[in-house]
Design an enzyme around this catalytic site. Structure first.
Site, PDB file in Angstrom:
ATOM      1  N   SER A  41      44.639  -2.575   6.108  1.00 31.39           N
ATOM      2  CA  SER A  41      45.548  -3.069   7.048  1.00 31.39           C
ATOM      3  C   SER A  41      45.494  -3.563   8.357  1.00 31.39           C
ATOM      4  CB  SER A  41      46.815  -2.011   7.162  1.00 31.39           C
ATOM      5  OG  SER A  41      48.109  -2.370   7.245  1.00 31.39           O
ATOM      6  N   ASP A 158      48.835  -4.359   0.749  1.00 30.00           N
ATOM      7  CA  ASP A 158      48.255  -3.615   1.904  1.00 30.00           C
ATOM      8  C   ASP A 158      47.238  -2.566   1.030  1.00 30.00           C
ATOM      9  OD1 ASP A 158      48.058  -1.380   3.841  1.00 30.00           O
ATOM     10  OD2 ASP A 158      49.500  -2.892   4.605  1.00 30.00           O
TER      11      ASP A 158
END
Length: 283
Positions: A41, A158
């Site tokens: 991320s 993610d």
């Protein structure tokens, strides 16, 4: 004998992940070499940029520039498919402008690996080959904000969902000593008791149900992270000390405070970090 190699595992955390810049500033100032980087991320964004040779000075300048709400809004583009709030084309164009469209992992100054989550197979995917831009888009495709990003035959979301602080990944690259940076907020999963509708981690445009889903995802992510760190423990974990109320989404407007938190905490831990470095050289 050659010294042992140092790896940094930079965790996800949205705006809170900007604290990684402060941590890296201390490593630069103290001339501590980083041999490998992994990230998920926002940690993946910082890892990729730093691995490409972007200095902490420039990273900080860019981050501070986007603490201006008007400039942040320039990256917002509604997704016509409604598989995510944002389409992501403007974010991708900005990354291309900063890093180059054709940048490949084998061109990076420091070996880097990012994590993403295959949303159909339910497994972690390690990205350390091919396009850096595509990997960055995948690792930060937060569900509900961006739609899944396709690389090859995989639809990726993610990386923080299943491997938020990828210690095992940086070890896979070759790191023998690992320092992890955890930017999550403990209070996001252990709030002081209050009415549920008083909990606000998301911008006000989101309905309360989104808050509930977000809270549930944070609980799961933190528990998975705890298990993974137990399975593959780093030599040191840096927890940048910043106010718990700094949100992973709205915290971008507190960029200076977040970066300073990373810098301050790393500075406080410098004696411990130096001890690790000395042991590396002695091995």
């Amino acid at each position: 004998m050659d010294r042992q190699r140092l790896g940094l595992a930079l965790g996800g955390g949205g705006a809170r992940g900007l604290a990684h810049i402060g941590v890296l500033k201390i490593f630069e100032q103290e001339h501590i070499p980083v041999d490998y980087l992994s990230g998920s991320s926002m940690g993946g964004v910082i890892a990729a940029a730093y691995g490409a040779g972007v200095s902490t000075k420039k990273l900080e300048a860019v981050a501070l520039d986007f603490s201006n709400p008007r400039k942040m809004m320039r990256l917002m583009d509604a997704n016509p498919l409604r598989r995510g709030l944002l389409d992501g084309k403007r974010v991708r164009a900005y990354l291309v402008d900063q890093l180059s469209l054709d940048l490949q992992f084998d061109q990076l100054n420091i070996p880097v690996a990012l994590t993403a989550t295959d949303c159909l197979r339910g497994e972690t995917v390690i990205l350390n080959q091919g396009s850096v831009i595509d990997a960055v888009m995948a690792t930060c495709a937060f569900p509900g904000i961006f739609q899944a990003f396709k690389i090859g035959e995989r639809w990726l979301l993610d990386g923080g969902m299943l491997n938020n602080i990828p210690v095992s990944v940086v070890k896979m690259l070759g790191a023998q000593v690992v320092i992890a940076v955890d930017v999550t907020s403990p209070s996001q999963v252990s709030e002081i008791p209050m009415e549920l509708d008083q909990v606000h981690h998301l911008p006000p445009i989101f309905p309360q149900i989104a808050e509930d889903i977000y809270q549930a995802s944070m609980i799961m992510t933190n528990e998975i992270t705890r298990i993974r760190l137990k399975e593959s423990p780093p030599d040191l974990v840096i927890y940048p000390q910043m106010p718990d109320e700094i949100s992973i989404f709205t915290g971008f407007f507190q960029t200076a405070e977040i970066i300073a938190a990373g810098e301050s905490t790393a500075r406080q831990l410098l004696p411990t970090i130096v001890q690790l470095i000395e042991k590396m050289h002695a091995s």
